[in-house]
Scaffold this motif. Structure first.
Motif, PDB file in Angstrom:
ATOM      1  N   MET A  26       0.971  10.243 -20.866  1.00  0.00           N
ATOM      2  CA  MET A  26       1.407  10.800 -19.896  1.00  0.00           C
ATOM      3  C   MET A  26       2.350  10.220 -18.587  1.00  0.00           C
ATOM      4  O   MET A  26       2.919  11.310 -17.861  1.00  0.00           O
ATOM      5  CB  MET A  26       0.727  12.053 -20.217  1.00  0.00           C
ATOM      6  N   THR A  27       1.446   9.383 -17.964  1.00  0.00           N
ATOM      7  CA  THR A  27       2.043   9.382 -17.018  1.00  0.00           C
ATOM      8  C   THR A  27       2.126   7.502 -16.305  1.00  0.00           C
ATOM      9  O   THR A  27       1.843   6.806 -17.517  1.00  0.00           O
ATOM     10  CB  THR A  27       0.696   9.449 -16.010  1.00  0.00           C
ATOM     11  N   ASN A  28       2.155   7.250 -15.474  1.00  0.00           N
ATOM     12  CA  ASN A  28       2.337   5.862 -15.188  1.00  0.00           C
ATOM     13  C   ASN A  28       1.929   5.284 -15.706  1.00  0.00           C
ATOM     14  O   ASN A  28       0.352   5.658 -15.425  1.00  0.00           O
ATOM     15  CB  ASN A  28       2.965   5.301 -13.888  1.00  0.00           C
ATOM     16  N   ALA A  29       1.403   4.032 -15.952  1.00  0.00           N
ATOM     17  CA  ALA A  29       0.086   3.131 -16.714  1.00  0.00           C
ATOM     18  C   ALA A  29      -0.644   3.256 -15.070  1.00  0.00           C
ATOM     19  O   ALA A  29      -1.931   2.467 -14.792  1.00  0.00           O
ATOM     20  CB  ALA A  29       0.264   1.412 -16.742  1.00  0.00           C
ATOM     21  N   LEU A  30       0.227   2.442 -14.303  1.00  0.00           N
ATOM     22  CA  LEU A  30      -0.642   1.665 -12.902  1.00  0.00           C
ATOM     23  C   LEU A  30       0.276   2.656 -11.145  1.00  0.00           C
ATOM     24  O   LEU A  30       1.381   2.388 -11.188  1.00  0.00           O
ATOM     25  CB  LEU A  30      -0.500   0.691 -12.532  1.00  0.00           C
ATOM     26  N   ARG A  31      -0.858   3.550 -10.293  1.00  0.00           N
ATOM     27  CA  ARG A  31       0.498   4.148  -9.486  1.00  0.00           C
ATOM     28  C   ARG A  31      -0.151   3.207  -7.831  1.00  0.00           C
ATOM     29  O   ARG A  31      -1.856   3.381  -8.077  1.00  0.00           O
ATOM     30  CB  ARG A  31       0.819   5.307  -9.617  1.00  0.00           C
ATOM     31  N   VAL A  32       0.204   2.456  -7.309  1.00  0.00           N
ATOM     32  CA  VAL A  32      -0.581   2.172  -5.958  1.00  0.00           C
ATOM     33  C   VAL A  32       0.634   2.768  -5.117  1.00  0.00           C
ATOM     34  O   VAL A  32       1.586   2.569  -4.609  1.00  0.00           O
ATOM     35  CB  VAL A  32      -0.430   0.532  -5.565  1.00  0.00           C
ATOM     36  N   ALA A  33      -0.561   3.743  -4.072  1.00  0.00           N
ATOM     37  CA  ALA A  33      -0.151   4.266  -3.043  1.00  0.00           C
ATOM     38  C   ALA A  33      -0.242   3.788  -0.962  1.00  0.00           C
ATOM     39  O   ALA A  33      -1.880   4.120  -1.507  1.00  0.00           O
ATOM     40  CB  ALA A  33      -0.514   5.563  -3.445  1.00  0.00           C
ATOM     41  N   ASP A  34       0.291   3.516  -0.679  1.00  0.00           N
ATOM     42  CA  ASP A  34      -0.109   3.245   0.777  1.00  0.00           C
ATOM     43  C   ASP A  34      -1.446   2.881   0.991  1.00  0.00           C
ATOM     44  O   ASP A  34      -2.029   2.506   2.033  1.00  0.00           O
ATOM     45  CB  ASP A  34      -0.460   3.997   1.712  1.00  0.00           C
ATOM     46  N   VAL A  35      -1.425   1.419  -0.252  1.00  0.00           N
ATOM     47  CA  VAL A  35      -2.868   0.688  -0.031  1.00  0.00           C
ATOM     48  C   VAL A  35      -3.001  -0.198   1.133  1.00  0.00           C
ATOM     49  O   VAL A  35      -1.696  -1.250   1.164  1.00  0.00           O
ATOM     50  CB  VAL A  35      -3.404  -0.257  -1.242  1.00  0.00           C
ATOM     51  N   GLN A  36      -3.950  -0.196   1.846  1.00  0.00           N
ATOM     52  CA  GLN A  36      -4.045  -1.363   3.010  1.00  0.00           C
ATOM     53  C   GLN A  36      -5.288  -1.577   2.748  1.00  0.00           C
ATOM     54  O   GLN A  36      -6.773  -1.237   2.447  1.00  0.00           O
ATOM     55  CB  GLN A  36      -4.316  -0.265   4.169  1.00  0.00           C
ATOM     56  N   LYS A  37      -5.643  -2.884   3.061  1.00  0.00           N
ATOM     57  CA  LYS A  37      -7.111  -3.473   3.093  1.00  0.00           C
ATOM     58  C   LYS A  37      -7.008  -4.269   4.146  1.00  0.00           C
ATOM     59  O   LYS A  37      -6.327  -5.637   4.991  1.00  0.00           O
ATOM     60  CB  LYS A  37      -6.821  -4.564   1.779  1.00  0.00           C
ATOM     61  N   VAL A  38      -8.021  -4.257   5.441  1.00  0.00           N
ATOM     62  CA  VAL A  38      -8.353  -4.861   6.666  1.00  0.00           C
ATOM     63  C   VAL A  38      -9.620  -5.019   6.166  1.00  0.00           C
ATOM     64  O   VAL A  38     -10.894  -4.534   6.124  1.00  0.00           O
ATOM     65  CB  VAL A  38      -8.435  -3.605   7.611  1.00  0.00           C
ATOM     66  N   TYR A  39      -9.599  -6.731   6.641  1.00  0.00           N
ATOM     67  CA  TYR A  39     -11.168  -7.369   7.236  1.00  0.00           C
ATOM     68  C   TYR A  39     -11.116  -7.569   8.109  1.00  0.00           C
ATOM     69  O   TYR A  39     -10.935  -7.962   9.117  1.00  0.00           O
ATOM     70  CB  TYR A  39     -10.789  -8.977   6.029  1.00  0.00           C
ATOM     71  N   GLY A  40     -12.642  -8.085   8.369  1.00  0.00           N
ATOM     72  CA  GLY A  40     -12.985  -8.345   9.868  1.00  0.00           C
ATOM     73  C   GLY A  40     -14.054  -6.672  10.472  1.00  0.00           C
ATOM     74  O   GLY A  40     -13.543  -5.436  10.014  1.00  0.00           O
TER      75      GLY A  40
END
Length: 281
Positions: A26-40
């Motif tokens: 019924m939906t998208n298989a995957l949704r990535v929304a405004d993903v941020q990844k900060v290291y440190g």
């Protein structure tokens, strides 16, 4: 041809479904929304590996993620795979935000819904290749006769039947990677996540593996997300997302053009991005 496809479906599709798999209808298989990844940390310098990445993947889509070294493509795959958690943003599979799952739920999700093909195969040297491929089916408590049938069918498809009873250290790097692909696909997972799956293969075996991905995608409507630096591999996909400096740079869709024409388009974007991309056939 129809009878042949029905046979393949019987061999590789496990019985039963899960809530996530039902949601995928019924939906998208995957949704990535405004993903941020900060290291440190607070006291040291920080690195922003992902900087507001957003995109959707339709159920049954075969998508490649490309970008120069250090662009964030592997970090993105790890966030989708729940191996790493994004600093902020949403990763939703079948309408379920996996970034908010509890550890117990995550383990079950990884086991039942994801198939992984790692760059270095990640096979267990203490198990035979057959036992490695059987692992996800054994954990899922698939009946032994069905396990054997599925292993044999997938091994034939990827040309590794002759090494099933050998240990990983007894076979070549290319064979190990194909066995790893068997393990990832044998349970018909909701998402197949592949990190440079053709990196250890020669051109013949790369083509065989990519054709199997293509067959899995078309016959079983499986969703495949592949990180690759190889334009030839990406040309088998329906869509290619290009990442640069932690952001989506652009995307290409295969559409009705030939794979050769799509390959040329991919090469053009790769030449524009530069930065260590391997764009040779």
């Amino acid at each position: 041809m129809a009878a042949c496809r029905a046979s393949v479906h019987h061999d590789v599709v496990p019985s039963g479904t899960t809530d996530i798999r039902k949601a995928l209808t019924m939906t998208n298989a995957l949704r990535v929304a405004d993903v941020q990844k900060v290291y440190g940390g607070k006291r040291g310098s920080t690195t922003r590996a992902l900087d507001g990445v957003s995109f959707d993947v339709d159920r049954g889509e075969f998508v490649a993620i490309m970008g120069p070294s250090g662009s964030g493509k592997t970090t993105l795959l790890n966030c989708i795979a729940t191996i790493d958690r994004p600093t902020s943003g949403v990763v939703s599979v079948g309408g379920v935000d996996v970034t908010k799952m509890r550890s117990r739920d995550l383990a079950k999700f990884r086991r039942e819904q994801l198939g992984f093909v790692f760059q270095d195969s990640n096979l267990l040297d203490t198990l035979t290749c057959r036992e490695n491929v059987a692992l996800p089916l054994s954990i899922a408590r698939v009946p032994v006769p069905q396990i054997d049938q599925r292993i044999e069918a997938m091994a034939r498809a990827l040309g590794v039947s002759e090494v099933l009873d050998k240990f990983p250290y007894q076979v070549s790097g290319g064979q190990k990677q194909r066995v790893a692909a068997c393990r990832a696909m044998v349970g018909n997972p909701t998402l197949v996540l592949a990190d440079e799956p053709t990196g250890a293969l020669d051109s013949k075996n790369s083509k065989l593996l990519l054709e199997r991905f293509d067959a899995l995608n078309k016959q079983l409507n499986s969703t495949i997300i592949m990180v690759t630096h190889d334009s030839f591999a990406a040309s088998y996909c329906q869509r290619v997302l290009f990442i640069r400096d932690g952001r989506i740079f652009t995307e290409l869709r295969h559409g009705n053009q030939s794979r050769k024409e799509f390959f040329s388009q991919i090469m053009g974007v790769v030449a524009t991005i530069g930065g260590g991309m391997d764009d040779a056939l």
